[in-house]
Design a protein around this motif. Sequence first.
Motif, PDB file in Angstrom:
ATOM      1  N   ARG A  81      -0.213  -5.706   2.269  1.00  0.00           N
ATOM      2  CA  ARG A  81      -1.575  -6.039   2.523  1.00  0.00           C
ATOM      3  C   ARG A  81      -1.793  -7.101   3.658  1.00  0.00           C
ATOM      4  N   PHE A  93      -0.964  -4.740   6.760  1.00  0.00           N
ATOM      5  CA  PHE A  93      -2.126  -3.738   6.900  1.00  0.00           C
ATOM      6  C   PHE A  93      -3.189  -4.591   7.409  1.00  0.00           C
ATOM      7  N   ASN A 121       0.871  -1.202  -0.104  1.00  0.00           N
ATOM      8  CA  ASN A 121       0.222   0.111  -0.147  1.00  0.00           C
ATOM      9  C   ASN A 121       0.854   1.199  -0.034  1.00  0.00           C
TER      10      ASN A 121
END
Length: 99
Positions: free
Chosen positions: A79, A82, A72
């Motif tokens: 990801r 995240f 990101n």
Amino acid sequence: MKNLIERDKKRRILIKKYEKKRKAYKSIIHNYKILSDIRWKACIELSKLPNNSSSVKLNNRCIISGRSKSVNRLFRISRLVFRELGRYGKIPGLKKSSW
């Protein structure tokens, strides 16, 4: 993964260090109003610079895990990280959606 993160840091330092020289040589090379001998010398000087000082060699990496895929741009994390940080509420303003 730690060595990949360290390599990425070294590349970023080299890119910053040689950025002005690289731009100057490239502008000389692409200016066709300048004599070909001077452009050729600029091309040789550009090839003498370190390969890792080129911005093309730079790769987006997760600052936590070192993963290079699916990073990101806003948070500079992958990801997977995240999702994990979002699950535990460590990213402010992020809520798990359900419908």
